[in-house]
Design a protein around this motif. Structure first.
Motif, mmCIF file in Angstrom:
data_model
loop_
_atom_site.group_PDB
_atom_site.id
_atom_site.type_symbol
_atom_site.label_atom_id
_atom_site.label_comp_id
_atom_site.label_asym_id
_atom_site.label_seq_id
_atom_site.Cartn_x
_atom_site.Cartn_y
_atom_site.Cartn_z
ATOM 1 N N SER A 45 -6.728 19.790 40.958
ATOM 2 C CA SER A 45 -6.883 18.925 39.788
ATOM 3 C C SER A 45 -5.876 17.771 39.764
ATOM 4 O O SER A 45 -6.030 16.824 39.000
ATOM 5 C CB SER A 45 -6.838 19.728 38.491
ATOM 6 N N LYS A 46 -4.858 17.817 40.624
ATOM 7 C CA LYS A 46 -3.914 16.687 40.717
ATOM 8 C C LYS A 46 -4.116 15.904 42.003
ATOM 9 O O LYS A 46 -3.348 14.981 42.292
ATOM 10 C CB LYS A 46 -2.465 17.219 40.696
ATOM 11 N N ALA A 112 -10.918 17.537 44.170
ATOM 12 C CA ALA A 112 -10.835 18.553 43.119
ATOM 13 C C ALA A 112 -11.712 19.750 43.490
ATOM 14 O O ALA A 112 -11.310 20.908 43.332
ATOM 15 C CB ALA A 112 -11.250 17.968 41.771
ATOM 16 N N GLU A 283 -15.617 8.771 37.892
ATOM 17 C CA GLU A 283 -14.182 9.020 37.718
ATOM 18 C C GLU A 283 -13.390 7.898 38.369
ATOM 19 O O GLU A 283 -13.731 7.409 39.432
ATOM 20 C CB GLU A 283 -13.789 10.357 38.349
ATOM 21 N N LEU B 24 -11.784 9.908 32.764
ATOM 22 C CA LEU B 24 -10.748 10.863 33.175
ATOM 23 C C LEU B 24 -10.551 11.973 32.160
ATOM 24 O O LEU B 24 -10.715 11.763 30.963
ATOM 25 C CB LEU B 24 -9.418 10.132 33.373
ATOM 26 N N PHE B 27 -5.089 16.869 29.946
ATOM 27 C CA PHE B 27 -4.560 17.896 29.059
ATOM 28 C C PHE B 27 -3.244 17.347 28.536
ATOM 29 O O PHE B 27 -2.234 17.357 29.248
ATOM 30 C CB PHE B 27 -4.367 19.224 29.797
ATOM 31 N N VAL B 76 -1.611 8.863 35.214
ATOM 32 C CA VAL B 76 -2.210 9.698 36.257
ATOM 33 C C VAL B 76 -1.152 10.172 37.261
ATOM 34 O O VAL B 76 -1.483 10.639 38.350
ATOM 35 C CB VAL B 76 -3.383 8.990 36.978
ATOM 36 N N PHE B 99 -0.359 20.444 32.227
ATOM 37 C CA PHE B 99 -0.609 19.243 31.431
ATOM 38 C C PHE B 99 -0.827 18.025 32.328
ATOM 39 O O PHE B 99 -0.602 18.070 33.538
ATOM 40 C CB PHE B 99 0.558 18.991 30.468
ATOM 41 N N GLY B 100 -1.250 16.958 31.677
ATOM 42 C CA GLY B 100 -1.436 15.698 32.384
ATOM 43 C C GLY B 100 -2.860 15.517 32.873
ATOM 44 O O GLY B 100 -3.786 16.198 32.403
ATOM 45 N N VAL B 101 -3.029 14.604 33.825
ATOM 46 C CA VAL B 101 -4.360 14.293 34.317
ATOM 47 C C VAL B 101 -4.936 15.514 35.032
ATOM 48 O O VAL B 101 -4.203 16.320 35.619
ATOM 49 C CB VAL B 101 -4.327 13.064 35.263
ATOM 50 N N SER B 102 -6.249 15.663 34.945
ATOM 51 C CA SER B 102 -6.912 16.782 35.613
ATOM 52 C C SER B 102 -8.198 16.252 36.225
ATOM 53 O O SER B 102 -9.227 16.160 35.554
ATOM 54 C CB SER B 102 -7.184 17.889 34.588
ATOM 55 N N TYR B 103 -8.124 15.879 37.490
ATOM 56 C CA TYR B 103 -9.289 15.283 38.146
ATOM 57 C C TYR B 103 -10.428 16.295 38.241
ATOM 58 O O TYR B 103 -10.217 17.455 38.600
ATOM 59 C CB TYR B 103 -8.930 14.788 39.548
#
Lengths: 440, 106
Positions: A45-46, A112, A283, B24, B27, B76, B99-103
């Motif tokens: 996810s990052k 992802a 996205e 995007l 969280f 991001v 937390f933060g961006v979650s692609y």
């Protein structure tokens, strides 16, 4: 668990990316108790790239890779360079022949999806994945790393070996002093990308692909970056197209442009817009690529620690390699960890065989050979402004020179070069570029 | 410089980044901002303010009086501001775990 009981593993891997999950799989297969600590909601996810994965590296971790039903997009059956002028395009791509290997060398992927699956494979080998957890520091005893501190309550985790695959923002690697300084603007590129949804049949028609088992990976130069040191790209997924551009941070700041406007300008280009027309944005994202390679590589190991992947600047910017280096380096680090456990010696001396393993592979050989690439781009800032446009002019003139004396045609072609760059300097550019890629 | 050179900024299309950021998933950590301006006055004195331009999500905005505010919720986590802020006036941390961006695609 008892409040006072220490959480102990044989190996801690920081980050469940391509490198981390490869390291975890190999270490677990070798009988070690492995924890992978991942800060994202889920592995992947990052994580962000163009991009394509290289099958040689995937199969090196899992010989039965194809039986595991990996979530890949299209195989890359056409690849090469596209040279953009402001309104034109020269394509130099290859298909069939050596590109039509079995299996195909490269596959387009979405990180992802892929990295989540990649971590699952490591889990099947026995690795323990701890998501939503950030490593904030190390636990040291007698000056040596013996574990990590996380941002969870009672979040200390111990292991005699820590493999750092934290990605490009290698703050932990810096904290240990393995990286002597933070990223540099001249050798780091910011890449921004839009993933555009289109029906598979539309993609096939627009990119000239026979069916969904054919795909394109294209490196785009010239007007895409407004002539700045950087590259654009296009990758075809099954029913999506990745369109993006990367420019060095320094050039971006000096030019004072917004990266998403540069990307939109590229997407509006008359040769690019028809390819993605009518598509829906799935996205957007941005990520830094550590293009310094050899010149910005940190020290790769110390007592109880090894570093791999983007965190170790393992990127070959010209060949778009990075994911494969990350995977192979992760594997090499894991093999070193297994060996260290056998010897019960986790000292820097013992872990130096990690470096020896990398030296034997393409990783160190290639990075050393290309060590001057970011210097070349810094000292030749107009390279991407001049040559892609010249190529468009030259071929454009050659193929439209009907009914004109051809002597004049060649003079005009030469003039289109020399008006941009004096001939001797152009020759110098080519020689310098040649020397850079040969590595002399 | 040639005609394709970088001095020609005026052909950049205007983009509403907030529309693009709708694609995007985040969280957001409601309790802690992972990005902070270290000294607001340093931003006031910074004439160039390249952060307004180079941040790929447009998280940096100028306020009246020349201060700079960060919409950390849009971040991001690329790292550009940490590396390129001329006076190194950004306190840059990763968001807390989860937390933060979650692609969704990546």
């Amino acid at each position: 668990m008892d409040k006072n009981e220490k959480l102990v593993f044989d190996v801690i891997v920081v980050g469940a990316g391509l490198s981390g999950s490869a390291a975890a799989a190999i270490a677990a297969r070798g009988g070690l108790k492995v924890a992978v600590i991942e800060r994202g909601q889920n592995p992947g996810s990052k994580n962000y790239f163009g991009g394509a994965l290289y099958t040689h590296s995937l199969m090196e971790i899992y010989p039965d890779f194809w039986d595991r039903k990996p979530p890949l997009e299209r195989p890359v059956t056409e690849t090469g360079f596209w040279f953009l002028s402001t309104d034109g395009l020269v394509k130099a791509t290859v298909q069939g022949g050596k590109v039509n290997s079995n299996p195909i060398d490269a596959y387009v992927a979405l990180r992802a999806k892929f990295d989540a699956w990649w971590a699952e494979q490591a889990q099947k080998e026995g690795a323990f994945i701890i998501p939503k957890t950030l490593v904030v520091d190390f636990i040291r005893e007698n000056g040596k790393v013996v574990g990590v501190k996380t941002d969870r309550d009672q979040g200390d985790i111990y292991a005699p070996v820590v493999i750092i695959t934290e990605g490009v923002n290698n703050l932990l690697t810096q904290k240990l002093g393995l990286a002597k300084h933070d990223l540099k603007g001249e050798s780091s590129a910011l890449a921004v990308k839009q993933l555009i949804s289109l029906p598979a049949a539309t993609i096939n028609a627009r990119f000239g692909l026979t069916d969904n088992d054919h795909g394109a990976a294209l490196s785009v130069m010239g007007d895409v970056s407004m002539g700045l040191p950087g590259l654009g790209f296009l990758y075809t997924g099954v029913d999506c197209v990745s369109v993006g551009v990367g420019v060095t941070l320094e050039a971006l700041r000096e030019a004072g442009i917004k990266p998403y406007e540069l990307l939109q300008r590229y997407m509006n280009h008359p040769m690019i817009a028809p390819l993605i027309a009518g598509g829906r944005l799935m996205e957007y994202g941005a990520h830094i690529i550590p293009e310094g390679g050899w010149s910005t590589m940190p020290q790769l190991y110390t007592d109880g620690v090894m570093v791999a992947g983007d965190a170790a600047s393992m990127v070959n910017a010209l060949h778009w390699e990075g994911t494969n280096m990350a995977i192979v380096a992760g594997k090499s680090a894991a093999e070193t960890a297994i060996e260290a456990h056998q010897k019960k010696d986790f000292s820097a001396q013992s872990l130096s065989s990690y470096r020896a393993r990398l030296d034997k592979r393409f990783i160190m050989k290639d990075l050393r050979q290309y060590r001057n690439l970011s210097h070349f781009l810094k000292t030749h800032p107009d390279f991407m402004a001049i040559y892609p446009t010249f190529l468009n002019d030259a071929l454009g003139m050659f193929f439209t020179g009907f009914g004109k004396p051809k002597g004049q045609l060649y003079k005009d072609i030469l003039k289109s070069l020399t008006s941009r760059r004096p001939l001797l300097k152009a020759v110098g550019d080519i020689v310098a570029f040649g020397r850079t890629i040969i590595g002399i | 410089m040639t005609e394709t050179s970088v001095t020609k900024k005026n052909d950049l299309p205007e983009v509403y980044i907030d529309d693009i950021l709708m694609s995007l998933k985040y969280f957001t950590d409601e309790h802690e901002a992972h990005l902070k301006i270290i000294d607001p006055q340093v931003c006031v004195n910074c004439k160039e303010k390249p952060c307004i331009q180079f941040c790929p999500v447009g998280a940096y905005r100028t306020q009246d009086g020349g201060t700079v505010q960060i919409a950390f919720q849009s971040c991001v986590e690329c790292g550009t501001c940490r590396v390129m802020c001329p006076p190194a006036n950004v306190s840059w941390k990763l968001p807390r775990g989860g937390f933060g961006v979650s692609y969704k695609f990546g």
